[in-house]
Design an enzyme around this catalytic site. Structure first.
Site, PDB file in Angstrom:
ATOM      1  N   SER A   1      -2.785 -96.594 -70.688  1.00 31.22           N
ATOM      2  CA  SER A   1      -2.391 -96.629 -69.289  1.00 31.22           C
ATOM      3  C   SER A   1      -3.391 -97.398 -68.420  1.00 31.22           C
ATOM      4  O   SER A   1      -3.584 -98.593 -68.613  1.00 31.22           O
ATOM      5  CB  SER A   1      -2.186 -95.188 -68.793  1.00 31.22           C
ATOM      6  OG  SER A   1      -1.525 -95.165 -67.561  1.00 31.22           O
TER       7      SER A   1
ATOM      8  N   ASP B   1      -7.950-110.936 -70.304  1.00 32.77           N
ATOM      9  CA  ASP B   1      -7.160-112.111 -69.924  1.00 32.77           C
ATOM     10  C   ASP B   1      -7.926-113.068 -69.019  1.00 32.77           C
ATOM     11  O   ASP B   1      -7.672-114.281 -69.033  1.00 32.77           O
ATOM     12  CB  ASP B   1      -5.865-111.673 -69.228  1.00 32.77           C
ATOM     13  CG  ASP B   1      -4.793-111.237 -70.211  1.00 32.77           C
ATOM     14  OD1 ASP B   1      -5.105-111.117 -71.414  1.00 32.77           O
ATOM     15  OD2 ASP B   1      -3.646-111.015 -69.788  1.00 32.77           O
TER      16      ASP B   1
ATOM     17  N   LYS C   1       0.845 -98.071 -73.286  1.00 36.57           N
ATOM     18  CA  LYS C   1       1.617 -97.444 -72.201  1.00 36.57           C
ATOM     19  C   LYS C   1       1.579 -98.387 -71.004  1.00 36.57           C
ATOM     20  O   LYS C   1       0.611 -98.429 -70.257  1.00 36.57           O
ATOM     21  CB  LYS C   1       1.055 -96.076 -71.809  1.00 36.57           C
ATOM     22  CG  LYS C   1       1.837 -95.396 -70.686  1.00 36.57           C
ATOM     23  CD  LYS C   1       1.246 -94.038 -70.345  1.00 36.57           C
ATOM     24  CE  LYS C   1       2.046 -93.369 -69.222  1.00 36.57           C
ATOM     25  NZ  LYS C   1       1.809 -94.000 -67.912  1.00 36.57           N
TER      26      LYS C   1
END
Length: 402
Positions: free
Chosen positions: A310, A321, A335
């Protein structure tokens, strides 16, 4: 003239049918129990991420459950739970008053219980220990990660939800609870009696590590609670004052928590990059970005594992990223859904999935997880072994930073 005649006919027709629409009459048409069910239905109708409601006619479900005999709050709660079950979304769920109070307390940073982070194993359906909180009654009783909780005070955990299991383990400080536990290692079954205590959920543990002549700051974040950003910023600046010039951020076994806490912590490490995209049920993208006030640009390695979930994945994905950190460990939980909390009129609440999220490079990680830059598999270890010579993933992180 024609308009007046039409209005008179319309009003007469409504009176004949007994359809006088006033707020008072509309409210009186439903019992207190029906009103609770209707409010739950509205929250999902207005906010749920999937506007097909898992290919169900949500309006017909409303009519179906309003016809049911609802004479008690428990009957209303059972009806709401059945209604939500058709969505096939374990994260959209009813929180009965005690569960809702406990959730609000735990995200605020403190609760009373045995100190276990738990999850339902998706393959076996077992109630599984993610990790015991360091120094808690469960930790002192020797309960370890991956152990299975078979029963709580004799109640079979196969027959209860995750929220109910958590609620049963919580309770007043000084009260007793018995857990029947199956060891993940030996498979032995034992019943452990514990006395509940106040669990201080300080979400951060920090230390300075000397490794091959380098000063490395280690930060373990256990939960994204309301105080997480303040605590980790304090630990980060304190380690810098001790000479740390590179860092390990440990997100292993972190089940997530508050989305906003994850965004605020990402801003401690990023300058002006995108942190996360959210996608509504209309397909509308929104985004959260850093604000240009990173605390440090020092080298960073992030530790993740199968229980990193999460908000932890939002943070890990943002750092990976944007090329801000290397991820080490195992593929994360997966999740990628965001829930909002809604309060019902009687003190109960609901968690409703309102959006999904994507990482800055538009990776949808729901049920897929995030793959680390360097995969290092490792059996679950207790907190006391984390960031020691026995922690292989941590040792790899130190080597990368050196």
């Amino acid at each position: 003239m024609l308009r007046k005649r039409f209005w008179a006919i319309a009003c007469s027709l409504l009176l004949i049918l007994g359809m006088v629409f006033t707020p008072t009459n509309a409210a009186a048409a439903f019992t207190e129990e029906q009103s609770v069910l209707l409010q739950a239905w509205r929250y999902v109708s207005q906010s749920y991420v999937d506007d097909t409601f898992n290919n169900n006619n949500w309006w017909l479900l409303r009519q179906k459950y309003l016809k049911r005999r609802l004479e008690t709050k428990d009957q209303a709660y059972d009806a709401i739970s059945e209604m939500l079950a058709v969505l096939d979304d374990p994260y959209t769920r009813l929180l009965r008053p005690e569960q809702y109070r406990s959730l609000k307390v735990s995200t605020a940073g403190e609760l009373s219980g045995v100190g276990l982070q738990i999850n339902i194993n998706q393959d076996s359906g077992d109630l599984e220990v993610i990790v015991p909180i360091a120094g808690s009654p469960a930790d002192e009783a020797g309960i370890e990660a991956k152990d299975i909780i078979l029963a709580i005070d004799g109640v079979d955990t196969k027959n209860i939800s995750l929220d109910e299991a958590a609620a049963r383990m919580r309770g007043p400080k000084g009260s007793a609870v018995a857990l029947t536990v199956k060891s993940a290692v030996t498979k032995a079954v034992r019943t452990v009696s514990m006395v509940r205590d106040t669990i201080s959920l300080n979400p951060v543990y920090a230390k300075l590590e000397q490794h091959e002549g380098q000063n490395i700051g280690y930060l373990r974040l256990n939960q994204f609670s309301a105080n997480a950003k303040v605590e980790i910023e304090h630990a980060l600046t304190d380690l810098q004052s001790q000479g740390a010039d590179r860092f390990v951020l440990d997100l292993r076994n972190n089940p997530g928590g508050l989305l906003q806490a994850g965004i605020e912590i990402a801003r401690l490490w990023l300058d002006q990059e995108t942190i996360v995209y959210t996608v509504s049920r209309e397909g509308i993208f929104d985004s959260y970005a850093a604000t240009g006030h990173a605390v440090t640009d020092a080298p960073l390695v992030v530790l993740v594992n199968q229980a990193t979930a999460s908000a932890s994945e939002i943070l890990a994905g943002a750092l990976q990223d944007n090329g801000r950190a290397l991820l080490v460990g195992e593929k994360t939980f997966g999740k990628g859904l965001i829930q909002s909390l809604f309060e019902l009129p009687d003190g109960a609440g609901m968690a409703v999935t309102v959006a999904k999220y994507e990482t800055p490079l538009h990776h949808d990680i729901n049920k897929l997880g995030i793959m680390p830059d360097k995969v290092v598999e490792q059996d679950p270890i207790p907190y006391r072994m984390m960031a020691t010579v026995e922690d292989g993933q941590y040792q790899v992180a130190l080597d990368l930073l050196s």
